[in-house]
Scaffold this active site. Sequence first.
Site, PDB file in Angstrom:
ATOM      1  CE  LYS A  11     -38.757  23.906  13.526  1.00 17.11           C
ATOM      2  NZ  LYS A  11     -39.008  23.245  14.896  1.00 17.11           N
ATOM      3  CG  PHE A  59     -38.871  21.288  24.624  1.00 21.55           C
ATOM      4  CD1 PHE A  59     -39.623  21.911  23.470  1.00 21.55           C
ATOM      5  CD2 PHE A  59     -39.412  19.787  24.507  1.00 21.55           C
ATOM      6  CE1 PHE A  59     -40.475  21.658  22.383  1.00 21.55           C
ATOM      7  CE2 PHE A  59     -40.227  19.397  24.433  1.00 21.55           C
ATOM      8  CZ  PHE A  59     -40.980  19.994  23.261  1.00 21.55           C
ATOM      9  NE  ARG A 104     -38.904  18.374  12.009  1.00 22.97           N
ATOM     10  CZ  ARG A 104     -39.471  18.129  11.461  1.00 22.97           C
ATOM     11  NH1 ARG A 104     -39.860  17.197  12.127  1.00 22.97           N
ATOM     12  NH2 ARG A 104     -39.794  18.913  11.785  1.00 22.97           N
ATOM     13  CG  ASN A 114     -36.840  20.077  14.082  1.00 17.46           C
ATOM     14  OD1 ASN A 114     -37.235  21.151  14.003  1.00 17.46           O
ATOM     15  ND2 ASN A 114     -38.435  19.157  14.752  1.00 17.46           N
ATOM     16  CG  HIS A 117     -43.431  24.354  12.701  1.00 14.89           C
ATOM     17  ND1 HIS A 117     -43.500  23.471  13.477  1.00 14.89           N
ATOM     18  CD2 HIS A 117     -44.533  24.532  12.175  1.00 14.89           C
ATOM     19  CE1 HIS A 117     -45.197  23.662  13.695  1.00 14.89           C
ATOM     20  NE2 HIS A 117     -45.585  24.954  12.466  1.00 14.89           N
TER      21      HIS A 117
HETATM   22  P1  CMP Z   1     -41.653  21.793  15.518  1.00 17.51           P
HETATM   23  O1  CMP Z   1     -42.490  20.595  14.678  1.00 17.51           O
HETATM   24  O2  CMP Z   1     -42.074  23.215  15.045  1.00 17.51           O
HETATM   25  O3  CMP Z   1     -42.081  21.856  16.843  1.00 17.51           O
HETATM   26  C1  CMP Z   1     -42.176  22.301  18.362  1.00 17.51           C
HETATM   27  C2  CMP Z   1     -40.534  21.699  18.389  1.00 17.51           C
HETATM   28  O4  CMP Z   1     -39.679  21.473  19.260  1.00 17.51           O
HETATM   29  C3  CMP Z   1     -40.192  21.158  17.668  1.00 17.51           C
HETATM   30  O5  CMP Z   1     -40.407  21.145  16.369  1.00 17.51           O
HETATM   31  C4  CMP Z   1     -38.835  20.226  17.578  1.00 17.51           C
HETATM   32  O6  CMP Z   1     -37.731  22.264  17.398  1.00 17.51           O
HETATM   33  C5  CMP Z   1     -38.911  21.399  19.608  1.00 17.51           C
HETATM   34  N1  CMP Z   1     -38.884  20.052  20.627  1.00 17.51           N
HETATM   35  C6  CMP Z   1     -39.534  19.628  20.101  1.00 17.51           C
HETATM   36  N2  CMP Z   1     -39.483  18.271  21.598  1.00 17.51           N
HETATM   37  C7  CMP Z   1     -38.332  18.501  21.691  1.00 17.51           C
HETATM   38  C8  CMP Z   1     -37.357  17.930  22.739  1.00 17.51           C
HETATM   39  N3  CMP Z   1     -37.894  16.851  22.990  1.00 17.51           N
HETATM   40  N4  CMP Z   1     -36.047  18.717  22.942  1.00 17.51           N
HETATM   41  C9  CMP Z   1     -35.840  19.783  22.614  1.00 17.51           C
HETATM   42  N5  CMP Z   1     -37.148  20.409  21.409  1.00 17.51           N
HETATM   43  C10 CMP Z   1     -37.868  19.034  20.958  1.00 17.51           C
END
Ligand code: CMP
Length: 140
Positions: A11, A59, A104, A114, A117
Amino acid sequence: MATERTFSIIKPDATRRNLTGAINKLIEESGLRIVAQKRMKLTRAQAEEFYAIHRERPFFNDLVGFMVSGPVVVQVLEGANAVGHYRDVMGATNPANADAGTIRKEFAESIEANSVHGSDSPENAAIEIPFFFKPEEIVG
Ligand code: CMP
């Protein structure tokens, strides 16, 4: 365990800090093979479609804004139980809950930024991989 493929994104928080190689090192050392990879800038439409399952989440808009804020590296990873194995290598979505040694825990800045993905199921891997790659771009 059957050989499987999963879809990965490095990311914008990670590409911004020049961590592509460090993350790929953890991926390869875990036994997964990077069988396709490209660096690109997602369009807002691509990010919205990719994360459409989260459209109703509070979000969602921030997540889309973050995902288009810089380059990403999209990848296909191959190996035994690749989907579950890569989820173990990534660690928990929230880096505060991620185990030591995971991507992570090592690199993520926050639950949103984070660093990576990974597909959450083989069914979603089969949807996410062709979203970004043609069959001939994947070389096992
Ligand atoms: P990812 O595995 O890419 O799938 C969805 C993404 O949404 C996740 O990783 C995070 O980057 C984001 N995400 C998930 N939960 C939250 C949250 N509570 N607040 C902000 N971002 C979130």
